[in-house]
Design a protein around this motif. Structure first.
Motif, PDB file in Angstrom:
ATOM      1  N   LEU A 162      -7.069  -3.026   7.787  1.00  0.00           N
ATOM      2  CA  LEU A 162      -6.321  -3.750   6.761  1.00  0.00           C
ATOM      3  C   LEU A 162      -4.820  -3.673   7.023  1.00  0.00           C
ATOM      4  O   LEU A 162      -4.095  -4.673   6.881  1.00  0.00           O
ATOM      5  CB  LEU A 162      -6.653  -3.186   5.384  1.00  0.00           C
ATOM      6  N   VAL A 163      -4.334  -2.501   7.431  1.00  0.00           N
ATOM      7  CA  VAL A 163      -2.914  -2.349   7.728  1.00  0.00           C
ATOM      8  C   VAL A 163      -2.506  -3.263   8.876  1.00  0.00           C
ATOM      9  O   VAL A 163      -1.441  -3.915   8.839  1.00  0.00           O
ATOM     10  CB  VAL A 163      -2.596  -0.871   8.060  1.00  0.00           C
ATOM     11  N   VAL A 164      -3.349  -3.352   9.909  1.00  0.00           N
ATOM     12  CA  VAL A 164      -3.059  -4.240  11.046  1.00  0.00           C
ATOM     13  C   VAL A 164      -2.981  -5.688  10.586  1.00  0.00           C
ATOM     14  O   VAL A 164      -2.082  -6.446  10.985  1.00  0.00           O
ATOM     15  CB  VAL A 164      -4.123  -4.064  12.146  1.00  0.00           C
ATOM     16  N   ILE A 165      -3.922  -6.098   9.723  1.00  0.00           N
ATOM     17  CA  ILE A 165      -3.922  -7.473   9.216  1.00  0.00           C
ATOM     18  C   ILE A 165      -2.660  -7.752   8.401  1.00  0.00           C
ATOM     19  O   ILE A 165      -2.024  -8.805   8.540  1.00  0.00           O
ATOM     20  CB  ILE A 165      -5.184  -7.716   8.372  1.00  0.00           C
ATOM     21  N   LEU A 166      -2.271  -6.812   7.561  1.00  0.00           N
ATOM     22  CA  LEU A 166      -1.061  -6.988   6.757  1.00  0.00           C
ATOM     23  C   LEU A 166       0.160  -7.179   7.650  1.00  0.00           C
ATOM     24  O   LEU A 166       0.986  -8.084   7.416  1.00  0.00           O
ATOM     25  CB  LEU A 166      -0.856  -5.779   5.843  1.00  0.00           C
ATOM     26  N   LEU A 167       0.282  -6.367   8.679  1.00  0.00           N
ATOM     27  CA  LEU A 167       1.433  -6.464   9.568  1.00  0.00           C
ATOM     28  C   LEU A 167       1.414  -7.761  10.374  1.00  0.00           C
ATOM     29  O   LEU A 167       2.458  -8.384  10.590  1.00  0.00           O
ATOM     30  CB  LEU A 167       1.469  -5.252  10.503  1.00  0.00           C
ATOM     31  N   CYS A 168       0.214  -8.176  10.810  1.00  0.00           N
ATOM     32  CA  CYS A 168       0.104  -9.417  11.585  1.00  0.00           C
ATOM     33  C   CYS A 168       0.487 -10.643  10.766  1.00  0.00           C
ATOM     34  O   CYS A 168       0.955 -11.647  11.328  1.00  0.00           O
ATOM     35  CB  CYS A 168      -1.320  -9.577  12.121  1.00  0.00           C
ATOM     36  N   PHE A 169       0.279 -10.594   9.465  1.00  0.00           N
ATOM     37  CA  PHE A 169       0.602 -11.739   8.612  1.00  0.00           C
ATOM     38  C   PHE A 169       1.947 -11.568   7.906  1.00  0.00           C
ATOM     39  O   PHE A 169       2.214 -12.223   6.907  1.00  0.00           O
ATOM     40  CB  PHE A 169      -0.518 -11.969   7.602  1.00  0.00           C
ATOM     41  N   GLY A 170       2.770 -10.692   8.447  1.00  0.00           N
ATOM     42  CA  GLY A 170       4.143 -10.611   7.991  1.00  0.00           C
ATOM     43  C   GLY A 170       4.383  -9.808   6.736  1.00  0.00           C
ATOM     44  O   GLY A 170       5.476  -9.893   6.157  1.00  0.00           O
ATOM     45  N   VAL A 171       3.406  -9.028   6.298  1.00  0.00           N
ATOM     46  CA  VAL A 171       3.616  -8.177   5.116  1.00  0.00           C
ATOM     47  C   VAL A 171       4.331  -6.908   5.571  1.00  0.00           C
ATOM     48  O   VAL A 171       3.803  -6.164   6.404  1.00  0.00           O
ATOM     49  CB  VAL A 171       2.281  -7.824   4.435  1.00  0.00           C
ATOM     50  N   PRO A 172       5.519  -6.642   5.053  1.00  0.00           N
ATOM     51  CA  PRO A 172       6.281  -5.484   5.544  1.00  0.00           C
ATOM     52  C   PRO A 172       5.778  -4.170   4.952  1.00  0.00           C
ATOM     53  O   PRO A 172       5.200  -4.135   3.862  1.00  0.00           O
ATOM     54  CB  PRO A 172       7.703  -5.783   5.058  1.00  0.00           C
ATOM     55  N   VAL A 173       6.027  -3.103   5.685  1.00  0.00           N
ATOM     56  CA  VAL A 173       5.751  -1.765   5.158  1.00  0.00           C
ATOM     57  C   VAL A 173       6.745  -1.487   4.030  1.00  0.00           C
ATOM     58  O   VAL A 173       7.939  -1.746   4.162  1.00  0.00           O
ATOM     59  CB  VAL A 173       5.884  -0.704   6.260  1.00  0.00           C
ATOM     60  N   ALA A 174       6.224  -0.981   2.906  1.00  0.00           N
ATOM     61  CA  ALA A 174       7.086  -0.742   1.744  1.00  0.00           C
ATOM     62  C   ALA A 174       6.731   0.584   1.098  1.00  0.00           C
ATOM     63  O   ALA A 174       5.637   1.137   1.316  1.00  0.00           O
ATOM     64  CB  ALA A 174       6.939  -1.879   0.729  1.00  0.00           C
ATOM     65  N   ALA A 175       7.665   1.082   0.293  1.00  0.00           N
ATOM     66  CA  ALA A 175       7.429   2.344  -0.416  1.00  0.00           C
ATOM     67  C   ALA A 175       6.257   2.232  -1.379  1.00  0.00           C
ATOM     68  O   ALA A 175       5.598   3.237  -1.692  1.00  0.00           O
ATOM     69  CB  ALA A 175       8.693   2.761  -1.165  1.00  0.00           C
ATOM     70  N   SER A 176       5.969   1.019  -1.847  1.00  0.00           N
ATOM     71  CA  SER A 176       4.870   0.822  -2.801  1.00  0.00           C
ATOM     72  C   SER A 176       3.514   1.137  -2.190  1.00  0.00           C
ATOM     73  O   SER A 176       2.536   1.308  -2.927  1.00  0.00           O
ATOM     74  CB  SER A 176       4.882  -0.618  -3.330  1.00  0.00           C
ATOM     75  N   TRP A 177       3.421   1.212  -0.850  1.00  0.00           N
ATOM     76  CA  TRP A 177       2.145   1.534  -0.213  1.00  0.00           C
ATOM     77  C   TRP A 177       1.638   2.906  -0.658  1.00  0.00           C
ATOM     78  O   TRP A 177       0.444   3.163  -0.637  1.00  0.00           O
ATOM     79  CB  TRP A 177       2.291   1.488   1.311  1.00  0.00           C
ATOM     80  N   VAL A 178       2.554   3.778  -1.049  1.00  0.00           N
ATOM     81  CA  VAL A 178       2.155   5.114  -1.508  1.00  0.00           C
ATOM     82  C   VAL A 178       1.282   5.019  -2.766  1.00  0.00           C
ATOM     83  O   VAL A 178       0.425   5.878  -3.010  1.00  0.00           O
ATOM     84  CB  VAL A 178       3.404   5.976  -1.782  1.00  0.00           C
ATOM     85  N   LEU A 179       1.454   3.962  -3.559  1.00  0.00           N
ATOM     86  CA  LEU A 179       0.670   3.796  -4.789  1.00  0.00           C
ATOM     87  C   LEU A 179      -0.808   3.590  -4.492  1.00  0.00           C
ATOM     88  O   LEU A 179      -1.649   3.726  -5.392  1.00  0.00           O
ATOM     89  CB  LEU A 179       1.198   2.603  -5.595  1.00  0.00           C
ATOM     90  N   ALA A 180      -1.135   3.251  -3.245  1.00  0.00           N
ATOM     91  CA  ALA A 180      -2.546   3.067  -2.887  1.00  0.00           C
ATOM     92  C   ALA A 180      -3.330   4.372  -3.033  1.00  0.00           C
ATOM     93  O   ALA A 180      -4.538   4.346  -3.319  1.00  0.00           O
ATOM     94  CB  ALA A 180      -2.659   2.538  -1.462  1.00  0.00           C
ATOM     95  N   VAL A 181      -2.666   5.506  -2.849  1.00  0.00           N
ATOM     96  CA  VAL A 181      -3.374   6.801  -2.911  1.00  0.00           C
ATOM     97  C   VAL A 181      -3.886   7.093  -4.321  1.00  0.00           C
ATOM     98  O   VAL A 181      -5.101   7.326  -4.495  1.00  0.00           O
ATOM     99  CB  VAL A 181      -2.452   7.934  -2.405  1.00  0.00           C
ATOM    100  N   PRO A 182      -3.044   7.090  -5.376  1.00  0.00           N
ATOM    101  CA  PRO A 182      -3.612   7.317  -6.718  1.00  0.00           C
ATOM    102  C   PRO A 182      -4.575   6.218  -7.147  1.00  0.00           C
ATOM    103  O   PRO A 182      -5.524   6.499  -7.882  1.00  0.00           O
ATOM    104  CB  PRO A 182      -2.373   7.365  -7.630  1.00  0.00           C
ATOM    105  N   ALA A 183      -4.353   4.984  -6.677  1.00  0.00           N
ATOM    106  CA  ALA A 183      -5.282   3.905  -7.024  1.00  0.00           C
ATOM    107  C   ALA A 183      -6.670   4.190  -6.457  1.00  0.00           C
ATOM    108  O   ALA A 183      -7.693   4.003  -7.140  1.00  0.00           O
ATOM    109  CB  ALA A 183      -4.758   2.566  -6.507  1.00  0.00           C
ATOM    110  N   LEU A 184      -6.739   4.671  -5.219  1.00  0.00           N
ATOM    111  CA  LEU A 184      -8.029   4.980  -4.603  1.00  0.00           C
ATOM    112  C   LEU A 184      -8.681   6.189  -5.267  1.00  0.00           C
ATOM    113  O   LEU A 184      -9.915   6.242  -5.401  1.00  0.00           O
ATOM    114  CB  LEU A 184      -7.856   5.234  -3.108  1.00  0.00           C
ATOM    115  N   ILE A 185      -7.886   7.171  -5.673  1.00  0.00           N
ATOM    116  CA  ILE A 185      -8.445   8.344  -6.365  1.00  0.00           C
ATOM    117  C   ILE A 185      -9.091   7.917  -7.689  1.00  0.00           C
ATOM    118  O   ILE A 185     -10.206   8.343  -8.026  1.00  0.00           O
ATOM    119  CB  ILE A 185      -7.351   9.401  -6.598  1.00  0.00           C
ATOM    120  N   LEU A 186      -8.410   7.061  -8.422  1.00  0.00           N
ATOM    121  CA  LEU A 186      -8.965   6.570  -9.687  1.00  0.00           C
ATOM    122  C   LEU A 186     -10.218   5.740  -9.446  1.00  0.00           C
ATOM    123  O   LEU A 186     -11.210   5.869 -10.176  1.00  0.00           O
ATOM    124  CB  LEU A 186      -7.913   5.748 -10.436  1.00  0.00           C
ATOM    125  N   GLN A 187     -10.190   4.893  -8.419  1.00  0.00           N
ATOM    126  CA  GLN A 187     -11.370   4.077  -8.137  1.00  0.00           C
ATOM    127  C   GLN A 187     -12.539   4.940  -7.686  1.00  0.00           C
ATOM    128  O   GLN A 187     -13.689   4.679  -8.069  1.00  0.00           O
ATOM    129  CB  GLN A 187     -11.049   3.036  -7.069  1.00  0.00           C
TER     130      GLN A 187
END
Length: 305
Positions: A162-187
């Protein structure tokens, strides 16, 4: 001279209280009896290494017969995303007016697959492992939790793609990516709770496993995996006013939206349901606590009958 035979009177059966006292005096307890809830939690925590090892072993053996092996852990959700892109994105044109549609779609597919696979494997956690349940004594909740953990491990492999796909389609790395960790814990907490509910139901009625694919497929279509709930409900003005809030508050939709908001810069906070983190936490707590207690209540029935 006749001989009279005297039959001794029958010995009365000991009362249940006498048997219980006798067992207690010799340190005996009921085999398979359900422990108290705190004790059950303690036993489960003591077997945390078994849970993680069992999940890893199941994940490793899942594709052991395939020539590509563990590559299918990433290929399967990617192929599903490709099919959904052709049907929904191209033929039904749901990609119109949705920025970064391919990252939007792939994120939805990966996160939905995590929930779907956890629930499906949880449904068969007891009924599909009766040999293990009957042979060994351990907290049965270890099985549905380990299957949910297995799916989390598989998702983490997919996240690399997924990270490779995001980068290939021009989605930049951002500080908000850290929010994925608590989101996955809750899920994960939500998935494990629902998996325990389905494990108890599946242990009693194995036919539920045959019904679940239809239920989950319907659930997927209303969770905004392939389309934007906000844009679709906004385009159809004739829908009742309650439809959009209900769809947005749907648990898988909440976790998918959180992950999209975390990873995709074009997915804005305005597209999230109100109080999204409170919703995500609430669903996780309700499913996790209710599912755990519901499963524990039937602990002594698993593997019998």
């Amino acid at each position: 001279m006749s001989q009279v035979l005297h039959t001794p009177p029958p010995t009365p059966a000991p009362a249940d209280d006498d048997l219980a006292a006798l067992a207690a005096r010799h340190g005996l307890s009921v085999s398979g009896a359900r422990p108290s809830l705190p004790e059950y939690v303690r036993q489960l925590w003591a077997r945390r290494h078994f849970i993680s090892a069992f999940a890893t072993a199941k994940l490793t053996s899942q594709y052991s017969q395939a020539k590509l092996g563990q590559v299918w852990q990433v290929m399967t959700p990617l192929l599903n995303a490709a099919v959904y892109y052709f049907i929904f994105g191209v033929l039904l044109d749901t990609k119109r007016n949705v920025p970064d549609y391919i990252p939007f779609l792939v994120t939805g597919v990966f996160i939905w697959t995590f929930t779907q696979s956890s629930i499906m494997s949880g449904t068969r956690a007891i009924s599909g492992n009766l040999g293990l349940v009957r042979a060994l004594h351990f907290p049965r909740a270890a099985l549905p939790i380990s299957f949910a953990l297995q799916q989390l491990q598989q998702l983490l492999f997919s996240m690399c793609a997924l990270v490779v796909i995001l980068l290939c389609f021009g989605v930049p790395v951002a500080a908000s990516w850290v929010l994925a960790v608590p989101a996955l814990i809750l899920q994960f907490t939500f998935n494990a709770g629902v998996a325990m509910i389905m494990a108890r139901l599946g242990a009693k009625t194995p036919d539920i496993a045959q019904l679940m694919p239809f239920v989950l497929r319907t659930w997927m279509y209303i969770s905004g995996v392939m389309w934007s709930i906000e844009r679709l409900t906004g385009q159809h003005k004739g829908l009742p006013s309650w439809v959009a809030p209900v769809l947005k508050a749907n648990p898988p939709a909440v976790y998918i939206d959180l992950m999209r908001y975390s990873l995709i810069d074009s997915f804005k906070a305005s597209q999230l349901p109100p109080h999204v983190w409170a919703l995500a936490t609430g669903w996780a707590l309700v499913a996790g606590v209710v599912g755990f207690i519901y499963f524990w209540k039937a602990e002594e029935t698993y593997g019998r009958g």
